[in-house]
Scaffold this motif. Structure first.
Motif, PDB file in Angstrom:
ATOM      1  N   GLY A 201     -12.054  -6.447   4.497  1.00 55.41           N
ATOM      2  CA  GLY A 201     -12.187  -5.398   5.504  1.00 55.41           C
ATOM      3  C   GLY A 201     -11.384  -4.155   5.205  1.00 55.41           C
ATOM      4  O   GLY A 201     -11.782  -3.043   5.571  1.00 55.41           O
ATOM      5  N   SER A 202     -10.244  -4.305   4.545  1.00 52.58           N
ATOM      6  CA  SER A 202      -9.407  -3.139   4.261  1.00 52.58           C
ATOM      7  C   SER A 202      -8.580  -3.380   3.014  1.00 52.58           C
ATOM      8  O   SER A 202      -8.298  -4.526   2.639  1.00 52.58           O
ATOM      9  N   VAL A 203      -8.200  -2.282   2.371  1.00 48.59           N
ATOM     10  CA  VAL A 203      -7.342  -2.321   1.181  1.00 48.59           C
ATOM     11  C   VAL A 203      -6.294  -1.227   1.349  1.00 48.59           C
ATOM     12  O   VAL A 203      -6.635  -0.080   1.671  1.00 48.59           O
ATOM     13  N   THR A 204      -5.040  -1.555   1.133  1.00 47.91           N
ATOM     14  CA  THR A 204      -3.975  -0.560   1.209  1.00 47.91           C
ATOM     15  C   THR A 204      -3.859   0.162  -0.130  1.00 47.91           C
ATOM     16  O   THR A 204      -3.667  -0.465  -1.180  1.00 47.91           O
ATOM     17  N   LEU A 205      -3.995   1.480  -0.098  1.00 49.19           N
ATOM     18  CA  LEU A 205      -3.910   2.293  -1.308  1.00 49.19           C
ATOM     19  C   LEU A 205      -2.447   2.504  -1.703  1.00 49.19           C
ATOM     20  O   LEU A 205      -1.538   2.306  -0.893  1.00 49.19           O
ATOM     21  N   PRO A 206      -2.188   2.897  -2.950  1.00 49.40           N
ATOM     22  CA  PRO A 206      -0.801   3.070  -3.406  1.00 49.40           C
ATOM     23  C   PRO A 206       0.023   4.024  -2.545  1.00 49.40           C
ATOM     24  O   PRO A 206       1.248   3.856  -2.427  1.00 49.40           O
ATOM     25  N   ASP A 207      -0.612   5.014  -1.928  1.00 43.85           N
ATOM     26  CA  ASP A 207       0.139   5.967  -1.105  1.00 43.85           C
ATOM     27  C   ASP A 207       0.239   5.537   0.354  1.00 43.85           C
ATOM     28  O   ASP A 207       0.711   6.310   1.202  1.00 43.85           O
ATOM     29  N   GLY A 208      -0.214   4.330   0.668  1.00 42.00           N
ATOM     30  CA  GLY A 208      -0.103   3.816   2.026  1.00 42.00           C
ATOM     31  C   GLY A 208      -1.330   4.007   2.886  1.00 42.00           C
ATOM     32  O   GLY A 208      -1.425   3.418   3.971  1.00 42.00           O
ATOM     33  N   ARG A 209      -2.266   4.828   2.448  1.00 42.25           N
ATOM     34  CA  ARG A 209      -3.508   4.985   3.211  1.00 42.25           C
ATOM     35  C   ARG A 209      -4.306   3.685   3.180  1.00 42.25           C
ATOM     36  O   ARG A 209      -4.112   2.848   2.297  1.00 42.25           O
ATOM     37  N   ILE A 210      -5.219   3.552   4.145  1.00 42.87           N
ATOM     38  CA  ILE A 210      -6.028   2.347   4.239  1.00 42.87           C
ATOM     39  C   ILE A 210      -7.479   2.666   3.893  1.00 42.87           C
ATOM     40  O   ILE A 210      -8.082   3.579   4.472  1.00 42.87           O
ATOM     41  N   TRP A 211      -8.024   1.938   2.929  1.00 42.85           N
ATOM     42  CA  TRP A 211      -9.458   1.996   2.606  1.00 42.85           C
ATOM     43  C   TRP A 211     -10.147   0.918   3.430  1.00 42.85           C
ATOM     44  O   TRP A 211      -9.745  -0.244   3.402  1.00 42.85           O
ATOM     45  N   ARG A 212     -11.193   1.288   4.179  1.00 42.32           N
ATOM     46  CA  ARG A 212     -11.871   0.341   5.052  1.00 42.32           C
ATOM     47  C   ARG A 212     -13.305   0.113   4.582  1.00 42.32           C
ATOM     48  O   ARG A 212     -14.049   1.064   4.371  1.00 42.32           O
ATOM     49  N   ASN A 213     -13.646  -1.153   4.424  1.00 37.83           N
ATOM     50  CA  ASN A 213     -14.964  -1.547   3.943  1.00 37.83           C
ATOM     51  C   ASN A 213     -15.838  -2.099   5.061  1.00 37.83           C
ATOM     52  O   ASN A 213     -15.342  -2.805   5.956  1.00 37.83           O
ATOM     53  N   VAL A 214     -17.137  -1.824   4.992  1.00 38.09           N
ATOM     54  CA  VAL A 214     -18.109  -2.641   5.701  1.00 38.09           C
ATOM     55  C   VAL A 214     -18.090  -4.019   5.045  1.00 38.09           C
ATOM     56  O   VAL A 214     -18.006  -4.130   3.817  1.00 38.09           O
TER      57      VAL A 214
END
Length: 529
Positions: A201-214
């Motif tokens: 559902g989500s992946v934390t990027l190196p800079d702390g932002r969150i990538w959200r997947n369907v």
């Protein structure tokens, strides 16, 4: 290998359907949230919520694809105009659970070089008068006149390394940029899905932002069953950009490794603990069935069908689609001095040499699912094995290079001109020029290889070059660290534009938004460019 929806008509080149993108959007699946994808309701009439697509288009034929939400009879209507005032009706197959409710209808006897408007109707098998809402699309048949020219785009690698459909950034935005070029077709160079790559559902990027997947149930684990492989193909069709693109741009599709599992070869037994089914041949059989169900490919429509084929696109272009998976030998150090099987298999190599010799097209694009001179390692079992062709020894051909040397020698001695190699696979974009004067093996004519991708996957640093065939890297754009997310860019596609007057072929390597990074123009019939 390692690892904003369309809302306006695309620009016209010849006769182009206006407004079909809006029609496609109106019939699209319900907008997915940031979590699980929605289920399709089964009340009412048959529905084609997964869109439509066309494939393997020639001067007088095409294949139309659809998926229903229940048993239904596929019917296709075609017209010369988007108003559908005069139509021709084509009766297709009965769509059922045996094909995951997918089906393909062949259209034949079409006019060359014309825009074909079509709509797919799904009829209730028990009451043919009950049909669902039609889903519309269009495509251009290949022209039989040289002066019309040809334009197409290519790339590969979709939803890889855990980077799936992210609604917060507009989903698979690259399809919008490719569609704006109004190409005659899209060449997908493989890794259409990542059956070995679960989506969370989500992946934390190196800079702390969150990538959200369907997310979907089938994408929560590696694919091991037919249902799970089918679910991988359905996952990508949740993206509105891709569905709109499919409705307007025909495809020529090949496969690589991630349709099955990373770096696979026939006969392999997996050591990956994620799998309970360790036999790659079993996984490949399920993957091949799902692949044949979800893409309109003429050569896969019958038992014993194959992925490799030649697509004739009028007098200017033949596309030779290779299959570097089905017939390859086991990945190894690849330093043997005799290798009749190689990466293509003896039968496919003989076919390719024969078809290249027969081709009368000005340009012969060799669509390779793996690069030639880039060293692509396979370290999955901890050993320094080779996944592609080049094995890192810059000397005389060894291993799979022997087969490529035989092919390049054949092209030279048969005086076959106009060969250009296109590929994806390595998750960056580059241009390599191969020159005998720089090579350990010199019995070939100079040629170009262009690399572009990924469509939506992790980006990776550049691979080393192998000097056996004398490659020089003329252009490169790649990150310096591994698995850079699509949020950081490094998503690429390529464009090929063949001028109908001069016959010149121009390759443009483009970023995700369509920005041109590099361009090279080749002259027809010229040796040594």
């Amino acid at each position: 290998m390692h690892p904003a929806p369309l809302s306006a008509p695309l620009p016209a080149r010849r006769s182009v359907l206006r407004g079909s993108l809006a029609a496609s959007a109106a019939l699209a699946l319900p907008a997915a949230g940031l979590g699980a994808a929605p289920a399709l309701a089964l009340s009412g009439r048959p529905r084609a919520g997964w869109g439509v697509q066309t494939g393997d288009v020639t001067t007088d034929s095409a294949l139309v694809w659809v998926r229903a939400d229940r048993p239904a009879r596929m019917v296709v209507e075609t017209s010369a105009t988007e108003s559908f005032r005069r139509t021709k009706r084509w009766y297709g197959p009965l769509l059922g659970s045996g094909s995951d409710f997918t089906g393909t209808t062949a259209l034949r006897g079409l006019p060359a070089g014309e825009q074909i408007h079509y709509r797919v109707l799904l009829a209730d098998p028990d009451d043919p008068r009950r049909t669902g809402e039609p889903v519309e699309g269009s495509f251009r048949t290949a022209s039989d006149r040289r002066r019309d020219g040809v334009r197409f785009v290519w790339s590969g690698d979709l939803a890889g390394q855990g980077w799936g459909i992210n609604p917060e950034i507009g989903g698979y935005r690259i399809y919008e940029a490719m569609g704006r070029l109004d190409p005659d077709f899209f060449l997908c160079s493989g890794d259409n899905v990542y059956a070995d790559g679960p989506i969370t559902g989500s992946v934390t990027l190196p800079d702390g932002r969150i990538w959200r997947n369907v997310t979907t149930e089938e994408k929560s684990k590696v694919a091991e069953t037919l249902a799970e492989f089918r679910g991988n193909f359905r996952y990508n069709l949740l993206d509105a950009n891709l569905r709109a693109f499919n409705a307007r741009v025909p495809s020529i599709v090949q496969w690589d490794d991630h349709e099955v599992t990373n770096n696979w070869y026939p006969g392999e037994i997996l050591g990956d603990a994620r799998y309970t089914e360790k036999r790659v041949d079993v996984l490949a059989a399920w993957a091949r069935q799902a692949f044949s169900e979800y893409f309109p490919i003429s050569t896969l429509r019958h038992p014993g069908g194959r992925v490799h084929r030649v697509q004739h696109h009028g007098p200017l272009l033949d596309v030779f689609v290779l299959d570097m998976r089905t017939y390859r030998n086991a990945n190894s150090a690849d330093d043997q001095t005799r290798d009749p099987q190689g990466i293509l298999g003896a039968g496919q190599l003989a076919w390719l040499k024969r078809e290249l010799s027969r081709s009368r097209a000005v340009w012969k694009v060799i669509a390779s699912d793996m690069p030639l001179g880039l060293v692509v390692p396979d370290t999955g079992d901890g050993k320094p094995h080779i996944e592609a062709v080049a094995q890192g020894d810059p000397g005389a051909p060894l291993g799979r290079e022997l087969q490529i040397a035989e092919l390049l020698r054949h092209i030279k001695h048969r005086r076959i001109t106009g060969t250009v190699w296109l590929t994806a696979d390595v998750h960056y974009t580059s241009a390599q020029h191969y020159q005998p004067s720089r090579a350990a093996f010199g019995d070939f004519e100079p040629f170009w290889e262009f690399v572009s991708g990924p469509l939506n996957a992790g980006a990776f640093p550049a691979n080393a070059l192998d000097g056996t065939f004398g490659p020089e890297r003329v252009f490169l754009k790649a990150p310096t660290v591994a698995n850079v997310s699509p949020a950081e860019g490094y998503q690429f596609f390529g464009e090929v534009d063949i001028d109908g007057g001069s016959g010149e072929l121009t390759v443009r390597l483009r970023e995700q938004d369509g920005t041109v990074l590099f361009a090279k123009t080749l002259q027809p019939g010229r040796v040594g460019q």
